[in-house]
Design a protein around this motif. Structure first.
Motif, mmCIF file in Angstrom:
data_model
loop_
_atom_site.group_PDB
_atom_site.id
_atom_site.type_symbol
_atom_site.label_atom_id
_atom_site.label_comp_id
_atom_site.label_asym_id
_atom_site.label_seq_id
_atom_site.Cartn_x
_atom_site.Cartn_y
_atom_site.Cartn_z
ATOM 1 N N LEU A 1 -46.653 -15.989 -11.829
ATOM 2 C CA LEU A 1 -47.019 -14.894 -12.734
ATOM 3 C C LEU A 1 -45.884 -14.571 -13.700
ATOM 4 C CD1 LEU A 1 -48.915 -12.359 -10.448
ATOM 5 C CD2 LEU A 1 -49.765 -13.353 -12.567
ATOM 6 N N GLY A 2 -44.639 -14.612 -13.184
ATOM 7 C CA GLY A 2 -43.469 -14.283 -13.998
ATOM 8 C C GLY A 2 -43.223 -15.258 -15.124
ATOM 9 N N MET A 3 -43.832 -16.457 -15.039
ATOM 10 C CA MET A 3 -43.676 -17.423 -16.134
ATOM 11 C C MET A 3 -44.416 -16.965 -17.392
ATOM 12 S SD MET A 3 -44.199 -21.064 -14.207
ATOM 13 C CE MET A 3 -43.247 -21.539 -12.757
ATOM 14 N N GLY A 4 -45.466 -16.184 -17.206
ATOM 15 C CA GLY A 4 -46.298 -15.833 -18.358
ATOM 16 C C GLY A 4 -46.262 -14.379 -18.761
ATOM 17 N N VAL A 5 -45.831 -13.502 -17.859
ATOM 18 C CA VAL A 5 -45.805 -12.073 -18.186
ATOM 19 C C VAL A 5 -44.444 -11.498 -17.814
ATOM 20 C CG1 VAL A 5 -48.287 -11.770 -17.824
ATOM 21 C CG2 VAL A 5 -46.732 -11.417 -15.903
ATOM 22 N N LYS B 1 -22.519 -21.128 -24.177
ATOM 23 C CA LYS B 1 -22.587 -22.442 -24.843
ATOM 24 C C LYS B 1 -22.585 -23.559 -23.787
ATOM 25 C CE LYS B 1 -20.335 -21.068 -29.183
ATOM 26 N NZ LYS B 1 -20.184 -19.640 -28.928
ATOM 27 N N ALA B 2 -23.442 -23.387 -22.788
ATOM 28 C CA ALA B 2 -23.522 -24.322 -21.659
ATOM 29 C C ALA B 2 -24.910 -24.931 -21.583
ATOM 30 C CB ALA B 2 -23.205 -23.587 -20.357
ATOM 31 N N ASN B 3 -25.041 -25.992 -20.772
ATOM 32 C CA ASN B 3 -26.331 -26.618 -20.533
ATOM 33 C C ASN B 3 -27.277 -25.616 -19.869
ATOM 34 O OD1 ASN B 3 -28.208 -28.134 -18.449
ATOM 35 N ND2 ASN B 3 -27.753 -29.586 -20.094
ATOM 36 N N MET B 4 -28.481 -25.471 -20.419
ATOM 37 C CA MET B 4 -29.410 -24.445 -19.924
ATOM 38 C C MET B 4 -29.799 -24.658 -18.473
ATOM 39 S SD MET B 4 -31.973 -23.316 -23.001
ATOM 40 C CE MET B 4 -32.834 -24.880 -23.073
ATOM 41 N N TYR C 1 -41.626 -6.237 -5.147
ATOM 42 C CA TYR C 1 -40.796 -5.921 -6.320
ATOM 43 C C TYR C 1 -39.587 -6.851 -6.411
ATOM 44 C CZ TYR C 1 -38.070 -3.344 -9.713
ATOM 45 O OH TYR C 1 -37.341 -3.007 -10.836
ATOM 46 N N TRP C 2 -38.924 -7.086 -5.303
ATOM 47 C CA TRP C 2 -37.763 -7.988 -5.306
ATOM 48 C C TRP C 2 -38.185 -9.397 -5.725
ATOM 49 C CZ3 TRP C 2 -32.560 -7.936 -2.820
ATOM 50 C CH2 TRP C 2 -32.023 -6.642 -2.775
ATOM 51 N N LEU C 3 -39.271 -9.877 -5.136
ATOM 52 C CA LEU C 3 -39.703 -11.247 -5.439
ATOM 53 C C LEU C 3 -40.207 -11.389 -6.873
ATOM 54 C CD1 LEU C 3 -41.502 -12.144 -2.082
ATOM 55 C CD2 LEU C 3 -39.296 -13.000 -2.891
ATOM 56 N N SER C 4 -40.678 -10.292 -7.462
ATOM 57 C CA SER C 4 -41.178 -10.367 -8.843
ATOM 58 C C SER C 4 -40.055 -10.611 -9.852
ATOM 59 C CB SER C 4 -41.922 -9.072 -9.211
ATOM 60 O OG SER C 4 -41.024 -7.985 -9.302
ATOM 61 N N GLN C 5 -38.805 -10.418 -9.418
ATOM 62 C CA GLN C 5 -37.669 -10.623 -10.326
ATOM 63 C C GLN C 5 -37.210 -12.073 -10.388
ATOM 64 O OE1 GLN C 5 -36.906 -7.876 -12.043
ATOM 65 N NE2 GLN C 5 -38.421 -6.834 -10.763
ATOM 66 N N ASP C 6 -37.757 -12.927 -9.501
ATOM 67 C CA ASP C 6 -37.199 -14.287 -9.401
ATOM 68 C C ASP C 6 -37.422 -15.138 -10.644
ATOM 69 O OD1 ASP C 6 -39.895 -14.679 -9.044
ATOM 70 O OD2 ASP C 6 -39.722 -15.873 -7.208
ATOM 71 N N SER C 7 -38.439 -14.815 -11.435
ATOM 72 C CA SER C 7 -38.686 -15.634 -12.627
ATOM 73 C C SER C 7 -37.598 -15.462 -13.687
ATOM 74 C CB SER C 7 -40.052 -15.299 -13.234
ATOM 75 O OG SER C 7 -40.101 -13.942 -13.622
ATOM 76 N N ASN C 8 -36.763 -14.427 -13.548
ATOM 77 C CA ASN C 8 -35.654 -14.225 -14.490
ATOM 78 C C ASN C 8 -34.551 -15.273 -14.330
ATOM 79 O OD1 ASN C 8 -35.878 -12.108 -16.411
ATOM 80 N ND2 ASN C 8 -35.865 -10.615 -14.762
ATOM 81 N N ILE C 9 -34.394 -15.781 -13.080
ATOM 82 C CA ILE C 9 -33.280 -16.711 -12.842
ATOM 83 C C ILE C 9 -33.712 -18.003 -12.132
ATOM 84 C CG2 ILE C 9 -31.343 -15.094 -12.906
ATOM 85 C CD1 ILE C 9 -32.801 -16.023 -9.582
ATOM 86 N N THR C 10 -35.009 -18.114 -11.809
ATOM 87 C CA THR C 10 -35.479 -19.298 -11.105
ATOM 88 C C THR C 10 -36.141 -20.262 -12.081
ATOM 89 O OG1 THR C 10 -35.918 -17.928 -9.159
ATOM 90 C CG2 THR C 10 -36.883 -20.125 -9.174
ATOM 91 N N PRO D 1 -38.677 -23.017 -13.554
ATOM 92 C CA PRO D 1 -38.407 -23.526 -14.907
ATOM 93 C C PRO D 1 -38.309 -22.461 -16.000
ATOM 94 C CG PRO D 1 -40.721 -23.790 -14.404
ATOM 95 C CD PRO D 1 -40.096 -23.204 -13.175
ATOM 96 N N VAL D 2 -38.924 -21.261 -15.803
ATOM 97 C CA VAL D 2 -38.864 -20.230 -16.849
ATOM 98 C C VAL D 2 -37.914 -19.148 -16.371
ATOM 99 C CG1 VAL D 2 -40.161 -18.554 -18.206
ATOM 100 C CG2 VAL D 2 -41.238 -20.701 -17.544
ATOM 101 N N CYS D 3 -36.700 -19.159 -16.880
ATOM 102 C CA CYS D 3 -35.682 -18.220 -16.398
ATOM 103 C C CYS D 3 -34.951 -17.659 -17.619
ATOM 104 C CB CYS D 3 -34.721 -18.904 -15.435
ATOM 105 S SG CYS D 3 -34.366 -20.629 -15.852
ATOM 106 N N ILE D 4 -35.567 -16.672 -18.254
ATOM 107 C CA ILE D 4 -35.111 -16.191 -19.556
ATOM 108 C C ILE D 4 -33.701 -15.610 -19.487
ATOM 109 C CG2 ILE D 4 -35.641 -14.644 -21.477
ATOM 110 C CD1 ILE D 4 -38.594 -14.839 -20.598
#
Length: 470
Positions: free
Chosen positions: A335-339, A395-398, A371-380, A382-385
Motif C-alpha cells: 500500500l505504501g508504494m502507491g499512497v 550524492k550516493a547510489n540510490m 502504524y509502525w509497519l505502515s512506515q516501512d515503505s519510506n525506507i524499504t 523498492p519504493v523508499c522515498i
C-alpha cells in the motif's frame, strides 16, 4: 490535527530548528561517530514537530550528511542513516506524524494516553539506530570534531526553544484537549521567537499570546494547588477574550509611540504570514489525503471487505501472531508504494486491526503494530522515498543508500512484535511488570542492534588473525 501542523510550522520559524542541531552537535559531535549521532538526535527532536519522514530527512540531512561524509562515513551510509533516523520522528510525541490523532479517532482513546504509550517505543527506536551508528563508526574508527561551544553553554543559551513542546505536553497530560494544547504551544512559539531579532514573529501576536498563556498557566497552577473551582473562578475573572483585547490595546498604544519600529513590525508580520502559509499548505495536503482515504474506508466497510480480509488473514496465519504481523507488514509495504504512509496506516488499520484483536492483542497495541509497519515503505526498497531523498543529498547510489537505511532501521520490524508479545510495551500491566519489561527491552535492544551492526564478525575475524599458527 491541523493545529498541530500549524504548530510545527511556527516552531520552525521561531528558530528552534537551529537549536535542534546545535545542541546535539555540541553534546555528541566530537565522539565516535559524532556527526551520525547528531543526525539521530536531531531527527528525534525535529521529527517530534515535523510529522513527515521525508521533510525530516531533507531538513536535518542537508546539514548532517555533508558533515558525516567529511568525518569519513561512506556516502551511501551517510545517506542511509538520516532517513532511518527520520522514520523515528513519526513515532515521537506530540505529533506522531498525525498518526496519534487518527489513532485517537479510531480507538476513542484520549490523545494524551496514546502519547504516553508512544514515548518509550520511540526512544527505543532512536536508541537502536544510535547503537548501530556507534558500532558502524567504531568499525571504521570515525570520530567527529569538537564544537566551539559546549552542550551546557548552548542549553543555557537556547533552552527556551524546547518550551513549546513542554507546554503542549503539560497541558495535554493534565487533561486539556489536544487542539487547545496546540494553540498554547503555538502561542509559546511566537513568544520564544522574540529571543533573536532575525526570528521575530508578529509583535502584536507575541504580546497577546503571552498574556493568554500567562493566564492559562496561572489557572492551571490554581487548579492543581488550590482546587478546580479556584482555576475556574480565575478564568471567569480574567478570560482569554479580555487578554486578547488588552494585548491589542497595549500594542496600538506602543505602535503610536514607537513609529521608528514599524519596519521591524512589518518584517515580523511577514514571518507570521510565511509560517501560516507553510502550516496551511501542509494541512491541506493531509486533509486531501484523509478525505480520499475516508471514501476508500467507507467502501471497504459497507461492502464487507474489512471482515473478509480479516477472515483471510486469520485463516492463512492459522492463529499465528508472527504470521499475522508478517502479512500486515507485506500489505502495508504494498500500500505504501502507491499512497502516503498516513493513508497506508488508515487503510491497513481498518482491515488488519480486527485480525489482531481476534488474536487477543489490545486495541492500542494492534493500532501501534499497524502504524509502525505502515512506515516501512519510506525506507524499504523498492519504493523508499525518504531513502532516495537521503541518497540525493549524499550524492550516493540510490539502491545502496536504500539498503543502508533498511539496515539501520531494523527496530522498525522488532517494535511490532514487542507490541504483540509484550503487553507492558504498550503500558498494559502493573507498574512493576512495565518497569521489568522496559529494563529487559533496553538490554535486548542494545543486543539486537549490536548483532545487526555486524561489528562482532570483524572481532571474530580479528581473533582468528591473531591466533598463532599451529
Amino acid at each position: 490535527m491541523i493545529l498541530f501542523v500549524l504548530f510545527g510550522a511556527f516552531l520552525q520559524k521561531s528558530g528552534a530548528q537551529k537549536f535542534f542541531i546545535d545542541w546535539p552537535l555540541a553534546a555528541v559531535g566530537h565522539k565516535i561517530g559524532g556527526p551520525a549521532k547528531v543526525s539521530v538526535i536531531a531527527s528525534g527532536l525535529f521529527g517530534s514537530i515535523s510529522g513527515s519522514a521525508i521533510a525530516n530527512t531533507v531538513s536535518t540531512g542537508t546539514f548532517t550528511i555533508p558533515m558525516m561524509k567529511k568525518a569519513g562515513f561512506r556516502p551511501h551510509i551517510a545517506g542511509g542513516i538520516v532517513p532511518a533516523a527520520s522514520i523515528g520522528g513519526m513515532f515521537m510525541p506530540p505529533i506522531l506524524g498525525a498518526g496519534g490523532f487518527i489513532m485517537a479517532e479510531l480507538t476513542g482513546v484520549p490523545s494524551s494516553r496514546i502519547m504516553l504509550v508512544a514515548i518509550f517505543p520511540a526512544f527505543m527506536y532512536f536508541f537502536s539506530v544510535f547503537v548501530m551508528v556507534h558500532y558502524e563508526a567504531k568499525m571504521y574508527n570515525i570520530v567527529g570534531e569538537r564544537s566551539e561551544h559546549s552542550a551546557m553553554e548552548i542549553l543555557k543559551k537556547e533552552w527556551f526553544f524546547a518550551l513549546p513542546l513542554v507546554v503542549i505536553t503539560i497541558f495535554m497530560l493534565t487533561g486539556y484537549s489536544p487542539g487547545y494544547s496546540a494553540i498554547l504551544g503555538l502561542a509559546t512559539c511566537i513568544i520564544v521567537s522574540y529571543k533573536y531579532q532575525e526570528t521575530h514573529i508578529d509583535y502584536t501576536l507575541a504580546v497577546v499570546m503571552a498574556l493568554v498563556l500567562a493566564t492559562q498557566m496561572i489557572s492551571l497552577l490554581l487548579s492543581k494547588t488550590v482546587g478546580p473551582e479556584a482555576g475556574r473562578s480565575f478564568n471567569h475573572m480574567v478570560s482569554e477574550k479580555t487578554m486578547v483585547f488588552s494585548g491589542i490595546a497595549l500594542c496600538v498604544i506602543w505602535y503610536a509611540i514607537k513609529k521608528e519600529r514599524r519596519p521591524a513590525i512589518n518584517q515580523g508580520l511577514k514571518r507570521f504570514v510565511d509560517a501560516s502559509r507553510s502550516g496551511t499548505e501542509n494541512s491541506l495536503k493531509i486533509g486531501a489525503t484523509l478525505g480520499v482515504i475516508g471514501i476508500i474506508i467507507g467502501v471497504l466497510t459497507f461492502t464487507g471487505l474489512v471482515l473478509t480480509f480479516a477472515d483471510i488473514v486469520i485463516e492463512l496465519a492459522d492463529g499465528s501472531l508472527v504470521l499475522t504481523i508478517l502479512f500486515i507488514a507485506l500489505a502495508s509495504l504494498v500500500l505504501g508504494m502507491g499512497v502516503p504512509v498516513t493513508a497506508a496506516y488508515l487503510i491497513t488499520a481498518v482491515v488488519a486491526v480486527p485480525a489482531l484483536t481476534h488474536l487477543g492483542i489490545n486495541e492500542i497495541a494492534a493500532h501501534m503494530i499497524v502504524y509502525w509497519l505502515s512506515q516501512d515503505s519510506n525506507i524499504t526498497p523498492p519504493v523508499c522515498i525518504a531513502a532516495f531523498a537521503g541518497a540525493t543529498i549524499a550524492k550516493a547510489n540510490m539502491w545502496r543508500t536504500a539498503f543502508a537505511a533498511f539496515k539501520f532501521a531494523k527496530f522498525l520490524y522488532l517494535g511490532p512484535f514487542l507490541f504483540g508479545y509484550v503487553p507492558a510495551f504498550s503500558l498494559n500491566g502493573s507498574a512493576m511488570d512495565i518497569i521489568k519489561a522496559f529494563i529487559l527491552i533496553i538490554f535486548g535492544t542494545w543486543l539486537y542492534s549490536y548483532i545487526l551492526s555486524g561489528i562482532w564478525i570483524k572481532t571474530i575475524i580479528g581473533w582468528f588473525k591473531k591466533a598463532p599458527a599451529a
